[in-house]
Design an enzyme around this catalytic site. Structure first.
Site, PDB file in Angstrom:
ATOM      1  N   LYS A   6       0.822  -1.214   0.000  1.00 42.68           N
ATOM      2  CA  LYS A   6       0.000   0.000   0.000  1.00 42.68           C
ATOM      3  C   LYS A   6       0.855   1.263   0.000  1.00 42.68           C
ATOM      4  CE  LYS A   6      -4.300  -1.931   1.673  1.00 42.68           C
ATOM      5  NZ  LYS A   6      -5.383  -1.914   2.687  1.00 42.68           N
ATOM      6  N   ARG A  25      -3.308 -10.360   5.371  1.00 45.94           N
ATOM      7  CA  ARG A  25      -3.844 -10.416   4.010  1.00 45.94           C
ATOM      8  C   ARG A  25      -2.796  -9.825   3.071  1.00 45.94           C
ATOM      9  NH1 ARG A  25      -6.721  -7.191   0.335  1.00 45.94           N
ATOM     10  NH2 ARG A  25      -8.280  -8.343  -0.890  1.00 45.94           N
TER      11      ARG A  25
END
Length: 385
Positions: A323, A357
């Site tokens: 991210k 995740r």
């Protein structure tokens, strides 16, 4: 005639008795006794811990001379079940003589035993996911699922809608179209028998359809605040991932602000849990939503203090894979963010998360194995008092 049989584990026998699902969840929490050695505890604290443990049905074993206050400190063994741990930790958090710190340490230890670390691999059936290498369709998606199973991932999370910042929503029809091929493959190859499958969706019809095909997890980035989604999953023995997000993917990163970050997320989780339990869902995973309506400062604070949310008694999921917060700390492209991803996820595990995740499953499985080996080695200390 009646007879007595010792059970190494009561899990299967409890299920065969025909108890209702909510009752099974409660009974599983009472089944196993966990023991913790607590060293060098001040004598007043030891007696408080003994008293509070007995009050919740647990016990704290102390040497026989402790009652006489002959030493300034003592070692003891705390023995309790998962269900007893919740009220005990709440009580200890309000006590003096170092018991607040003991409560924090116990919380970190217990989440490891109650919620073993797991890797959730990602399959994006989208043409516009922010990480190009994660976009799979057709045969590529099928091969990636098989590859992750062979690697040893614990969960595979499949989604057909991009939730990157600025992304647009798609219709239910389009979402089902994107999923159709991989769902046919999953059904034909009995994939649900080989690995836990999670559907990443906010669409009730999609969630219901996947549960019918053997998926065991529903991952909803809106935290199950849609009554129709709750109706769609009601009656299934599934696990629900409730994620916190401020706003929606289209606008969530446009100057996100909070009066109190942790209290607002805590209130959100409390409402999600209440709604899910009202519909018979007791297996719940909480996701703080890294990058979903959060600044870099918000993300870092949540990773550092994710253990704050363990008091809900639910496993905590973290998803920071590649991210943009990594780029804000150390400028780099999406393709160069693996090292930063591993650093974030290992720190989150250390602080209380138990489910990761991620896109790069093989690398995460290796990192998790190494971390577990180091952690276990660090526990092999002198245990004499």
């Amino acid at each position: 005639m009646p007879f007595v049989q010792y059970l190494e584990s009561a899990k299967e026998e409890l299920e065969s008795l025909g108890c209702d699902k909510q009752g099974l969840h409660i009974l599983h929490a009472k089944e196993k006794i966990f023991s913790f050695l607590i060293k060098d505890l001040k004598t007043p604290a030891a007696h408080i811990l003994k008293q509070e443990s007995l009050a919740v049905g647990a016990d704290f074993a102390l040497p026989k001379d402790a009652i006489l206050y002959q030493k300034p400190s003592y070692c003891g063994i705390l023995m309790l079940t998962r269900s007893q741990s919740k009220p005990l930790l709440r009580k200890l958090s309000a006590q003096p003589f170092g018991l607040k710190e003991i409560a924090k340490d116990l919380q970190k230890h217990m989440h490891t035993h109650f919620f073993p670390s797991q890797i959730m691999g990602i399959v994006n059936l989208t043409p516009d996911s922010f990480y190009a290498d994660s976009r799979k369709c057709g045969k590529e998606a099928e091969l990636r699922i098989i590859e992750m199973i062979e690697e040893g991932v614990h969960i595979i999370d499949i989604g057909a809608i991009s939730t990157r910042p600025g992304s647009d929503s798609i219709s239910e029809t389009e979402e089902m179209r994107r999923l159709s091929g991989i769902l046919d493959f999953i059904q034909a190859e009995n994939i649900a028998k080989r690995v836990a499958l999670s559907i990443d969706t906010t669409t009730p019809k999609v969630a219901h359809h996947c549960l019918e095909l053997g998926f065991s997890i529903v991952n909803d980035i809106t935290g199950f605040h849609n009554p129709l989604m709750l109706q769609a999953i009601s009656g299934y023995d599934c696990t629900c991932v409730a994620m916190h997000m401020q706003g929606n993917p289209k606008e969530m990163q446009q100057n996100p602000q909070y009066q109190n970050l942790f209290l607002e997320i805590e209130d959100f989780f409390a409402k999600s849990i209440e709604s899910l339990q009202h519909h018979g869902i007791n297996n719940i995973i909480l996701d703080v939503g890294i990058g979903f309506g959060k600044t870099l400062e918000h993300n870092c604070a949540l990773i550092k203090n994710i253990g704050h949310f363990l008091h809900f008694g639910c496993p905590l999921l973290i998803g920071a894979s590649r991210k943009s917060m990594i780029d804000k700390i150390f400028p780099c492209s999406v393709d160069e963010r693996l090292a930063g991803t591993l650093a974030i996820h290992l720190e989150a595990l250390r602080n209380g998360a138990s489910i990761i995740r991620c896109h790069d499953t093989k690398e995460h499985l290796q990192a998790l194995s190494v971390q577990n080996a180091i952690t276990q080695t660090s526990l092999l200390k002198d245990r004499t008092c």
